[in-house]
Scaffold this motif. Sequence first.
Motif, PDB file in Angstrom:
ATOM      1  N   TYR A   1       0.801  -1.220   0.000  1.00 19.73           N
ATOM      2  CA  TYR A   1       0.000   0.000   0.000  1.00 19.73           C
ATOM      3  C   TYR A   1       0.834   1.271   0.000  1.00 19.73           C
ATOM      4  O   TYR A   1       0.322   2.344  -0.311  1.00 19.73           O
ATOM      5  CB  TYR A   1      -0.992  -0.032   1.161  1.00 19.73           C
ATOM      6  CG  TYR A   1      -1.977  -1.146   0.986  1.00 19.73           C
ATOM      7  CD1 TYR A   1      -2.724  -1.242  -0.184  1.00 19.73           C
ATOM      8  CD2 TYR A   1      -2.106  -2.156   1.920  1.00 19.73           C
ATOM      9  CE1 TYR A   1      -3.591  -2.288  -0.402  1.00 19.73           C
ATOM     10  CE2 TYR A   1      -2.975  -3.206   1.715  1.00 19.73           C
ATOM     11  CZ  TYR A   1      -3.717  -3.259   0.549  1.00 19.73           C
ATOM     12  OH  TYR A   1      -4.575  -4.305   0.334  1.00 19.73           O
ATOM     13  N   SER A   2       2.109   1.178   0.325  1.00 17.29           N
ATOM     14  CA  SER A   2       2.976   2.350   0.201  1.00 17.29           C
ATOM     15  C   SER A   2       3.617   2.432  -1.182  1.00 17.29           C
ATOM     16  O   SER A   2       4.322   3.390  -1.486  1.00 17.29           O
ATOM     17  CB  SER A   2       4.063   2.321   1.277  1.00 17.29           C
ATOM     18  OG  SER A   2       4.940   1.221   1.074  1.00 17.29           O
TER      19      SER A   2
ATOM     20  N   SER B   1      -3.840   5.622   0.751  1.00 22.59           N
ATOM     21  CA  SER B   1      -2.566   5.017   0.367  1.00 22.59           C
ATOM     22  C   SER B   1      -2.177   5.384  -1.062  1.00 22.59           C
ATOM     23  O   SER B   1      -3.039   5.571  -1.925  1.00 22.59           O
ATOM     24  CB  SER B   1      -2.654   3.493   0.492  1.00 22.59           C
ATOM     25  OG  SER B   1      -3.516   2.956  -0.494  1.00 22.59           O
TER      26      SER B   1
END
Length: 470
Positions: free
Chosen positions: A242-243, A370
């Motif tokens: 998600y990053s 995100s």
Amino acid sequence: MSRVLLPLLAALASSLPATAAAQATTPSLSSPTASGQVAAAAPAAGTAPYAANTWHGSLLQRGREVPVGLNLRGNGAELWLPDQGIRGVPVPVVRNAAGTLTIRLDHWPGQPQLQLARSGEAAVLRGTFRQGGFSSPLTLWPGAVTLPPRPQEPRGPLPYRSQEVTVWGEGAVALRGTLTLPPGPGPFPAALLLSGSGPQDRDSTLHGHRPFLVLADWLTRRGFVVLRLDDRGTGASDGDLYSAHYRDLAGDVQAATTFLRRHDSVRPDAVGLIGHSEGGSLAALGAQALRPAPAFMVLLGSPAVPGRELLDLQLRTQLSAQGLSSAEIEARATLQAQALQNHRVGELQVPLPSSEIEQAWLYSRAFVRSPYLQDFLTYDPRPALQASQVPTLALLGARDLQVPPAAGAARMRELLQAPGSEVHELSGLNHLLQPARTGLPQEYAAIPTTLDPAALDLLGRWLQSTLAQR
């Protein structure tokens, strides 16, 4: 199989994950018997009163039973949530003074936790199951969990080799997975499997199915080297999905393709990409920077519209299939759009039908904000698809309610112009390319077939014809 697969509506839903597409880093310590039951673990000598017990039960999820199993062994246990790919995963057991057991799997989406105590009225364990924001009563009875029939999954001995490998992705992130190789020295053509949206394991496990395990087996038996990887932050892979931005995931595609091209058993001029759902979009994006270009691309249930448009179409299609009125559909579509626009998932007071029920643990503000989701919403796959000169096969289910025909087959025919490209909308198949009655995700687990054999045959004929021209 992505996989997919789009867990994004479920990020806005408030229901239990029936499966979180993730792969255990530790292999199963128990295996199914011929009847589909999981063999009990051997008793451990001199352990606590709960030791050497095998338990099973189920959770009710959207009208169907989701199996749960537990093999207690002294101060530990083996946890079974087969819909999530959790099959005999070792977990610690904490016992308090009152005899309550707490079992928690920390390195898993939503951190599933069971709190159980032996009931005085019968030989059962009663308590609570929690995962992410979901909580439900749980009762377990003595006996082994029964796995649903999955006749296409391979059983040993297998007529090919299998290796555990590490690919260094974009930013030197370690991506770990499985490489399967046909017998003999080769060199062989090769395929990289790319899973759908959300955290997917190398087998693209969901609803008790393992589509990439089945697909890798099918391809390897037909002379292909196949690479499938755990997504970032999933299973044995490092990093955090998600990053990551789409440019990072495209870099992972390029790194894995290079890995295959440099392998001694692989024909470097015959390496292609097979992506399911979002994996198809990432295949086309990653292929743009590959020199030489991939030998082929296969898009399975992949969208041909931007993510924000896809989510709107997906929601409306699923709600309509469930019989909601036009007014109700419009109200919920407005809620979804507002939540995505304002990053306020907490505004949703009514459950939305989940495109990925198993990903409901994503119900969080962090996910909606995100980089991964924001790139998904804004990325438009059409330029990459239209510009591609790679022979491409697109297979889409006519009953796909996650990538509806308006977002898939109809657009793909306009975009794919490379010589040798074909688009097929397959009658009666859903997003996972299973034969389906309605196409709703709630059906996936109840369908024994993992991948439609006719769809696989079509894939095989196209690959053979395409590679014969190289």
